[in-house]
Design a protein around this motif. Sequence first.
Motif, mmCIF file in Angstrom:
data_model
loop_
_atom_site.group_PDB
_atom_site.id
_atom_site.type_symbol
_atom_site.label_atom_id
_atom_site.label_comp_id
_atom_site.label_asym_id
_atom_site.label_seq_id
_atom_site.Cartn_x
_atom_site.Cartn_y
_atom_site.Cartn_z
ATOM 1 N N MET A 1 0.863 -1.173 0.000
ATOM 2 C CA MET A 1 0.000 0.000 0.000
ATOM 3 C C MET A 1 0.902 1.226 0.000
ATOM 4 N N GLY A 2 0.436 2.307 -0.599
ATOM 5 C CA GLY A 2 1.288 3.482 -0.627
ATOM 6 C C GLY A 2 0.540 4.763 -0.929
ATOM 7 N N CYS B 1 -3.773 7.312 -3.350
ATOM 8 C CA CYS B 1 -3.590 6.054 -2.647
ATOM 9 C C CYS B 1 -3.389 4.964 -3.692
ATOM 10 N N ALA B 2 -2.503 4.012 -3.407
ATOM 11 C CA ALA B 2 -2.222 2.949 -4.359
ATOM 12 C C ALA B 2 -2.075 1.621 -3.638
ATOM 13 N N ALA B 3 -2.360 0.545 -4.373
ATOM 14 C CA ALA B 3 -2.252 -0.791 -3.805
ATOM 15 C C ALA B 3 -1.748 -1.761 -4.864
ATOM 16 N N ASP B 4 -1.043 -2.775 -4.395
ATOM 17 C CA ASP B 4 -0.591 -3.837 -5.286
ATOM 18 C C ASP B 4 -0.570 -5.139 -4.514
ATOM 19 N N VAL C 1 5.391 4.252 1.475
ATOM 20 C CA VAL C 1 4.951 2.905 1.103
ATOM 21 C C VAL C 1 4.987 2.024 2.345
ATOM 22 N N LEU C 2 3.973 1.147 2.445
ATOM 23 C CA LEU C 2 3.848 0.243 3.580
ATOM 24 C C LEU C 2 3.682 -1.166 3.051
ATOM 25 N N ASP C 3 4.564 -2.065 3.463
ATOM 26 C CA ASP C 3 4.391 -3.426 2.989
ATOM 27 C C ASP C 3 3.681 -4.273 4.041
#
Length: 123
Positions: free
Chosen positions: A34-35, A95-98, A50-52
């Motif tokens: 997430m970031g 906001c972004a997610a992968d 960024v947060l893993d």
Amino acid sequence: DVQLVESGGGSVQTGGSLRLSCVVSGYTYNSGCMGWFRQAPGKEREGVAVLDSDGTTTYGDSVKGRFTISKDNAKNTLYLQMNDLKPEDSGMYYCAADPRGGYCYPTATFFKDWGQGTQVTVS
């Protein structure tokens, strides 16, 4: 479908604070990356924080010590606490997610899913 909805942007004076929120749905929230990213007019989208999945955080050099990324799993919400804001922090924040595990690269090309953004203006 994955949906990310940001909120919390606004106008603030130099030195002020804002907290951005990103509600996530349709996503296995407890895994992957997430970031937060931002983009100013005429500039490339840059990684802010960024947060893993194991809690490791990565911050852009310009925001270290001022911004904090966190998440509330129970609320499926990602946060960005921004303190001591400066005019150069102005821009659209995304906001972004992968879903991939492992190292989370703080680059826009790495992330798969994006929100619509929330505007931050510091004057």
